[in-house]
Write a protein that holds these residues in place. Structure first.
Motif, PDB file in Angstrom:
ATOM      1  N   SER A  38       0.822  -1.211   0.000  1.00 29.57           N
ATOM      2  CA  SER A  38       0.000   0.000   0.000  1.00 29.57           C
ATOM      3  C   SER A  38       0.860   1.266   0.000  1.00 29.57           C
ATOM      4  O   SER A  38       0.468   2.279  -0.567  1.00 29.57           O
ATOM      5  CB  SER A  38      -0.984  -0.016   1.157  1.00 29.57           C
TER       6      SER A  38
ATOM      7  N   TYR B 162       1.822   1.766  -3.584  1.00 31.10           N
ATOM      8  CA  TYR B 162       0.642   2.183  -4.353  1.00 31.10           C
ATOM      9  C   TYR B 162       0.340   3.657  -4.125  1.00 31.10           C
ATOM     10  O   TYR B 162       0.109   4.408  -5.069  1.00 31.10           O
ATOM     11  CB  TYR B 162      -0.563   1.339  -3.935  1.00 31.10           C
ATOM     12  N   TRP B 163       0.400   4.060  -2.869  1.00 27.64           N
ATOM     13  CA  TRP B 163       0.069   5.453  -2.537  1.00 27.64           C
ATOM     14  C   TRP B 163       1.108   6.408  -3.126  1.00 27.64           C
ATOM     15  O   TRP B 163       0.786   7.481  -3.614  1.00 27.64           O
ATOM     16  CB  TRP B 163      -0.039   5.613  -1.017  1.00 27.64           C
TER      17      TRP B 163
ATOM     18  N   THR C 112       0.380   6.763  -6.761  1.00 27.38           N
ATOM     19  CA  THR C 112      -0.813   7.592  -6.937  1.00 27.38           C
ATOM     20  C   THR C 112      -0.474   9.075  -6.782  1.00 27.38           C
ATOM     21  O   THR C 112      -0.850   9.904  -7.613  1.00 27.38           O
ATOM     22  CB  THR C 112      -1.878   7.207  -5.889  1.00 27.38           C
TER      23      THR C 112
ATOM     24  N   ILE D 285      -0.819  12.182  -9.431  1.00 31.60           N
ATOM     25  CA  ILE D 285      -1.602  13.382  -9.119  1.00 31.60           C
ATOM     26  C   ILE D 285      -0.729  14.634  -9.249  1.00 31.60           C
ATOM     27  O   ILE D 285      -1.149  15.643  -9.813  1.00 31.60           O
ATOM     28  CB  ILE D 285      -2.208  13.284  -7.696  1.00 31.60           C
TER      29      ILE D 285
ATOM     30  N   PHE E  72      -9.249  12.198 -18.378  1.00 28.57           N
ATOM     31  CA  PHE E  72      -9.267  10.868 -18.980  1.00 28.57           C
ATOM     32  C   PHE E  72      -7.878  10.221 -18.926  1.00 28.57           C
ATOM     33  O   PHE E  72      -7.760   9.016 -18.700  1.00 28.57           O
ATOM     34  CB  PHE E  72      -9.802  10.930 -20.411  1.00 28.57           C
TER      35      PHE E  72
ATOM     36  N   TYR F  73      -5.667  10.811 -16.619  1.00 32.36           N
ATOM     37  CA  TYR F  73      -5.520  10.405 -15.220  1.00 32.36           C
ATOM     38  C   TYR F  73      -6.254   9.088 -14.953  1.00 32.36           C
ATOM     39  O   TYR F  73      -5.707   8.172 -14.341  1.00 32.36           O
ATOM     40  CB  TYR F  73      -6.046  11.515 -14.291  1.00 32.36           C
ATOM     41  N   ALA F  74      -7.509   9.003 -15.437  1.00 34.39           N
ATOM     42  CA  ALA F  74      -8.319   7.810 -15.161  1.00 34.39           C
ATOM     43  C   ALA F  74      -7.658   6.570 -15.756  1.00 34.39           C
ATOM     44  O   ALA F  74      -7.610   5.504 -15.139  1.00 34.39           O
ATOM     45  CB  ALA F  74      -9.728   7.987 -15.715  1.00 34.39           C
TER      46      ALA F  74
ATOM     47  N   MET G  24      -4.342   5.817 -13.820  1.00 34.71           N
ATOM     48  CA  MET G  24      -4.682   5.347 -12.479  1.00 34.71           C
ATOM     49  C   MET G  24      -5.144   3.885 -12.544  1.00 34.71           C
ATOM     50  O   MET G  24      -4.797   3.089 -11.671  1.00 34.71           O
ATOM     51  CB  MET G  24      -5.792   6.247 -11.936  1.00 34.71           C
TER      52      MET G  24
ATOM     53  N   ASP H 235      -3.579   0.781 -10.522  1.00 32.38           N
ATOM     54  CA  ASP H 235      -4.410  -0.167  -9.761  1.00 32.38           C
ATOM     55  C   ASP H 235      -4.041  -1.609 -10.096  1.00 32.38           C
ATOM     56  O   ASP H 235      -3.889  -2.456  -9.212  1.00 32.38           O
ATOM     57  CB  ASP H 235      -5.905   0.029 -10.092  1.00 32.38           C
TER      58      ASP H 235
ATOM     59  N   ASP I  15      -2.198  -4.563  -8.033  1.00 35.87           N
ATOM     60  CA  ASP I  15      -3.244  -5.548  -7.763  1.00 35.87           C
ATOM     61  C   ASP I  15      -4.257  -5.075  -6.715  1.00 35.87           C
ATOM     62  O   ASP I  15      -4.554  -5.784  -5.754  1.00 35.87           O
ATOM     63  CB  ASP I  15      -2.608  -6.880  -7.306  1.00 35.87           C
ATOM     64  N   VAL I  16      -4.747  -3.852  -6.889  1.00 34.22           N
ATOM     65  CA  VAL I  16      -5.782  -3.380  -5.970  1.00 34.22           C
ATOM     66  C   VAL I  16      -7.055  -3.006  -6.734  1.00 34.22           C
ATOM     67  O   VAL I  16      -7.944  -2.387  -6.187  1.00 34.22           O
ATOM     68  CB  VAL I  16      -5.324  -2.152  -5.150  1.00 34.22           C
ATOM     69  N   HIS I  17      -7.097  -3.362  -8.050  1.00 39.20           N
ATOM     70  CA  HIS I  17      -8.266  -2.980  -8.840  1.00 39.20           C
ATOM     71  C   HIS I  17      -9.492  -3.751  -8.385  1.00 39.20           C
ATOM     72  O   HIS I  17      -9.401  -4.810  -7.788  1.00 39.20           O
ATOM     73  CB  HIS I  17      -8.001  -3.193 -10.327  1.00 39.20           C
ATOM     74  N   GLU I  18     -10.654  -3.150  -8.728  1.00 38.66           N
ATOM     75  CA  GLU I  18     -11.914  -3.785  -8.327  1.00 38.66           C
ATOM     76  C   GLU I  18     -12.136  -5.050  -9.147  1.00 38.66           C
ATOM     77  O   GLU I  18     -11.694  -5.141 -10.288  1.00 38.66           O
ATOM     78  CB  GLU I  18     -13.070  -2.803  -8.538  1.00 38.66           C
ATOM     79  N   ASP I  19     -12.835  -5.996  -8.558  1.00 40.36           N
ATOM     80  CA  ASP I  19     -13.056  -7.259  -9.266  1.00 40.36           C
ATOM     81  C   ASP I  19     -14.052  -7.089 -10.400  1.00 40.36           C
ATOM     82  O   ASP I  19     -14.937  -6.290 -10.329  1.00 40.36           O
ATOM     83  CB  ASP I  19     -13.608  -8.306  -8.282  1.00 40.36           C
TER      84      ASP I  19
ATOM     85  N   MET J 248      -9.529  13.693  -9.342  1.00 40.04           N
ATOM     86  CA  MET J 248      -8.319  13.076  -8.804  1.00 40.04           C
ATOM     87  C   MET J 248      -8.309  13.024  -7.286  1.00 40.04           C
ATOM     88  O   MET J 248      -7.807  12.082  -6.694  1.00 40.04           O
ATOM     89  CB  MET J 248      -7.089  13.889  -9.226  1.00 40.04           C
TER      90      MET J 248
ATOM     91  N   TYR K 107     -12.218   8.545  -3.884  1.00 40.48           N
ATOM     92  CA  TYR K 107     -12.073   8.194  -2.469  1.00 40.48           C
ATOM     93  C   TYR K 107     -13.405   8.283  -1.751  1.00 40.48           C
ATOM     94  O   TYR K 107     -13.718   7.460  -0.893  1.00 40.48           O
ATOM     95  CB  TYR K 107     -11.018   9.087  -1.819  1.00 40.48           C
TER      96      TYR K 107
ATOM     97  N   ARG L  45     -13.984   7.944 -11.267  1.00 43.14           N
ATOM     98  CA  ARG L  45     -12.912   8.722 -11.916  1.00 43.14           C
ATOM     99  C   ARG L  45     -13.330   9.199 -13.302  1.00 43.14           C
ATOM    100  O   ARG L  45     -13.206  10.376 -13.635  1.00 43.14           O
ATOM    101  CB  ARG L  45     -11.647   7.878 -12.047  1.00 43.14           C
ATOM    102  N   SER L  46     -13.798   8.267 -14.118  1.00 46.71           N
ATOM    103  CA  SER L  46     -14.089   8.663 -15.500  1.00 46.71           C
ATOM    104  C   SER L  46     -15.381   9.466 -15.583  1.00 46.71           C
ATOM    105  O   SER L  46     -15.550  10.286 -16.473  1.00 46.71           O
ATOM    106  CB  SER L  46     -14.157   7.444 -16.410  1.00 46.71           C
TER     107      SER L  46
ATOM    108  N   GLU M  39      -6.406   4.614   5.375  1.00 44.74           N
ATOM    109  CA  GLU M  39      -5.572   3.728   4.561  1.00 44.74           C
ATOM    110  C   GLU M  39      -6.444   2.906   3.610  1.00 44.74           C
ATOM    111  O   GLU M  39      -6.172   2.786   2.420  1.00 44.74           O
ATOM    112  CB  GLU M  39      -4.802   2.797   5.504  1.00 44.74           C
TER     113      GLU M  39
ATOM    114  N   ILE N 298      -7.456   2.560  -1.236  1.00 45.63           N
ATOM    115  CA  ILE N 298      -7.361   1.384  -2.118  1.00 45.63           C
ATOM    116  C   ILE N 298      -8.723   1.154  -2.771  1.00 45.63           C
ATOM    117  O   ILE N 298      -9.722   1.046  -2.060  1.00 45.63           O
ATOM    118  CB  ILE N 298      -6.991   0.136  -1.291  1.00 45.63           C
ATOM    119  N   PRO N 299      -8.788   1.075  -4.097  1.00 43.02           N
ATOM    120  CA  PRO N 299     -10.087   0.922  -4.759  1.00 43.02           C
ATOM    121  C   PRO N 299     -10.779  -0.401  -4.457  1.00 43.02           C
ATOM    122  O   PRO N 299     -11.998  -0.441  -4.376  1.00 43.02           O
ATOM    123  CB  PRO N 299      -9.760   0.995  -6.253  1.00 43.02           C
ATOM    124  N   ARG N 300     -10.022  -1.491  -4.305  1.00 41.59           N
ATOM    125  CA  ARG N 300     -10.654  -2.806  -4.191  1.00 41.59           C
ATOM    126  C   ARG N 300     -11.608  -2.849  -3.003  1.00 41.59           C
ATOM    127  O   ARG N 300     -11.336  -2.325  -1.936  1.00 41.59           O
ATOM    128  CB  ARG N 300      -9.611  -3.904  -4.036  1.00 41.59           C
ATOM    129  N   GLY N 301     -12.744  -3.516  -3.234  1.00 38.97           N
ATOM    130  CA  GLY N 301     -13.688  -3.712  -2.134  1.00 38.97           C
ATOM    131  C   GLY N 301     -14.699  -2.596  -2.017  1.00 38.97           C
ATOM    132  O   GLY N 301     -15.404  -2.504  -1.026  1.00 38.97           O
TER     133      GLY N 301
END
Lengths: 84, 601
Positions: free
Chosen positions: A5, A8-9, A12, A16, A66, A68-69, A72, A76, A80-84, B89, B94, B279-280, B586, B590-593
């Protein structure tokens, strides 16, 4: 699995920061602070400083979000923190 | 069909459409009422955000201000769009991950205190109410012209309509009506702009027309406008700024961070399915917003050109504007002037009794210009044009067909109503959910909460309408104050909540109070306490714009700096943030979850 983390931060915040630099230079820089100097240059019928202030900065803003998105999303996935 | 009948038809049809959609998508639960069920597509959400965002100030007032301010008007353009970059951003992803309905809920949880959430509710109410006053001013202008009634009656009619449809729809209804409203308002804005751009420059795209040559000449529109503006004693259009460069800079900062701190905009990002979409979605919102905002400078410059051309036809042939027969006779003025004179928003006063309209900058103190004015026998500028009518009158000035004029009427009303509805929703959820349910009446039922929300909407409409009868300035000016209030209170506290793991509740609360306090003090000093005329106290404090010449509309940026400074100072003097809150910050990063937004916390 424990995520990196801190890494990752850091990534990020780096992204930014870079986006904010472009955002600032285009709007406050070209559109306001340097506008009087840029006005001596013309593109078409536009004085350049005036163009940045009333048109150009807005096109850049849209592009920035766009970009940035997209970047980003890459970060992610890399951490490996992207949403499933 | 007469213009009046066409207008009724267009306005009536557009209203029927919105009401139809509102009934179809009626909110059945609080979740639908506040967050539209949480599954709105980002492009759809972007369009709704665009309508929500583009208020009476954007649609009706902004081009008029730019028209008057020239280059300096860019602060509205950049300020009201640049904030979306910050939003996309720094906040939207968040806050979406955080998964709460409202901004005060975020404050209550992140700063582990009901106190922080209550302070946020008051900041939010101050900003939203001020914003609605600006909307009501705009609604009044639009209705008074199109129904041919007085400005006050226009505001009363507007109050009634906003009430009906915001109260019954809730967020779900509002989201889909706003999509329809976006389509109406963007057509209404761009169609006349395309016609006018074609007439003046031969280029159908207004954004390009603004930088093109005038039809039948090799002089660019902007250059021509510079020349004739200076001929009539006005400042040069492409370089003029009000007050100072510092003021322009601070004003732009204030509008940008205010944009990112306004609750009714932030709330929209709770309605998308995921962090990625949040974001988008901000990008899509800005695409739809930018279509109007990049057209506005063209509308502004072309309207100014057309106005000066109407009053002084000789300017197009490089004739002498001071010649006795150069100006138009009042008796031969075009129909649009007659129609707007009825509303009192355009006034002619024949100061030198020659029956002609002299319109120039009578504040210009340049001796050479004064000599020309004296030689021509002019006794002051005889035409006063309310800035708020520029967009609405634009198609009439350019002699466009009646259906275009009627379309603009429908668009202006769509803009004002959609934003008013979004703001009312922010206000009602703050009162019914964050204040009543969370703090004072925890055993309120879902039905009771919905009812409380509707009652607070109704009260807010009445308050805003009454204050809108005596507005402290043009619609866009009033709205700028609302941004200042949001910029000085909500934006910094949100930022610190996400980007500082150590910010504690004492710091956040003290910062918000200090930021909004300083800003309100400065605004009230200039505009009167709660905008009541005669209660301003600026004369005791060193004259107008006493703080480095920064005007009150721009002061939110200074308030934000005060907020950050006070927050960090207080944080360092009080006990540190609990470990579980630091861990929560913290997790928010993190986006996940991310899950469906949960309001029943």
């Amino acid at each position: 699995m424990q995520h990196d983390s801190a890494g990752y931060w850091k990534a990020t915040l780096g992204l930014i920061r870079n986006v904010l630099i472009v955002w600032f230079v285009v709007s406050y820089g070209f559109g306001i602070l340097l506008a009087p100097a840029l006005n001596s240059i013309h593109i078409g019928g536009y004085p350049l400083g005036f163009w940045f202030a009333q048109q150009g900065s807005m096109y850049v803003f849209v592009a920035l979000i766009f970009i940035y998105a997209k970047l980003m999303g890459n970060i992610d996935k890399k951490f490996d923190v992207h949403e499933d | 069909m007469s213009l009046q009948a066409t207008t009724y038809l267009f306005v009536g049809l557009s209203f029927a459409l919105y009401i139809g959609i509102a009934v179809w998508a009626r909110a059945g639960s609080t979740k639908e009422f506040y967050a539209a069920g949480g599954n709105v597509h980002p492009v759809m959400n972007g369009m709704a955000t665009g309508a929500d965002w583009m208020s009476a100030a954007s649609f009706i007032s902004m081009a008029g201000l730019i028209s008057n301010m020239g280059y300096g008007g860019a602060l509205f353009l950049m300020g009201w769009t640049g904030g979306y970059v910050l939003l996309a951003m720094l906040l939207a992803p968040y806050l979406r991950k955080f998964g709460k309905f409202t901004v005060p809920q975020f404050f209550g949880t992140r700063y582990y205190s009901k106190g922080a959430s209550t302070v946020a509710v008051f900041c939010l109410l101050a900003a939203s109410l001020t914003y609605i006053i600006g909307q009501m001013t705009g609604v009044g202008v639009a209705f008074s012209r199109f129904l041919g009634v007085s400005n006050s009656t226009g505001i009363y009619i507007g109050m009634a309509i906003v009430f009906c449809y915001a109260v019954f729809g809730g967020m779900k209804g509002i989201t889909y009506t706003q999509v329809a409203q976006y389509c109406v308002l963007i057509l209404a804005y761009t169609v006349p702009a395309i016609f006018i751009s074609l007439q003046l420059t031969g280029n159908p795209i207004p954004q390009l027309g603004l930088g093109s040559d005038m039809v039948g000449s090799s002089v660019s529109l902007l250059h021509k406008l510079d020349l004739i503006s200076t001929d009539l004693g006005f400042a040069q259009y492409t370089t003029h700024i009000r007050i100072s460069m510092l003021n322009t800079f601070v004003y732009t900062v204030s509008l940008m961070i205010g944009t990112a701190g306004l609750p009714h905009v932030i709330m929209r990002f709770f309605t998308v399915p995921s962090v990625k979409d949040a974001r988008s979605s901000a990008g899509w919102a800005l695409v739809f917003i930018a279509i109007l905002y990049t057209t506005a400078p063209a509308v502004a410059a072309m309207a100014r050109m057309n106005l000066l051309k109407t009053v002084n036809p000789t300017i197009m042939t490089n004739g002498d504007v001071f010649a006795p027969d150069a100006q138009i006779e009042h008796a031969k003025r075009p129909d649009w002037m007659t129609r707007w004179e009825v509303t009192g928003l355009l006034k002619f006063k024949d100061l030198n009794g020659d029956g002609r309209i002299q319109y120039y900058n009578d504040k210009n103190t340049d001796p050479a210009f004064q000599a020309k004015v004296a030689a021509a026998g002019w006794k002051g500028s005889e035409l006063s044009v309310n800035q708020d009518i520029i967009v609405l009158a634009n198609p009439e000035i350019a002699l466009l067909p009646n259906w275009v004029i009627a379309l603009v009427a429908a668009g202006g009303l769509a803009a004002a109503l959609s934003t008013a509805a979004g703001l009312l929703l922010a206000i009602s959820s703050a009162i019914s959910h964050d204040l009543l349910k969370e703090k004072f009446m925890p055993d309120l039922t879902e039905k009771g909460e919905l009812m409380a929300g509707k009652i607070s909407m109704a009260v807010a409409i009445v308050v805003a309408g009454l204050l809108g009868l005596h507005p402290p300035g043009f619609a866009a000016g009033t709205v700028a104050i609302a941004f200042g209030l949001a910029a000085s209170s909500i934006f910094p506290a949100l930022m610190m909540g996400i980007f500082s793991k150590t910010m504690n509740k004492h710091g956040a609360i003290a910062g918000m109070i200090a930021g909004i306090g300083v800003t309100m003090f400065y605004v009230f000093a200039h505009k009167g306490i709660f905008f009541i005329k005669g209660t301003d106290f600026v004369s005791h404090l060193g004259g107008a714009n006493f703080f480095f010449g920064i005007e009150p509309n721009a002061f939110g940026a200074i308030g934000a700096v005060v907020n950050f400074a006070v927050a960090f100072a207080v944080k360092n003097m009080t006990e540190p943030v609990p470990a579980d809150i630091a861990a929560m910050v913290e997790a928010v990063r993190i986006p996940r979850g991310s899950k469906v937004v949960d309001g029943t916390h």
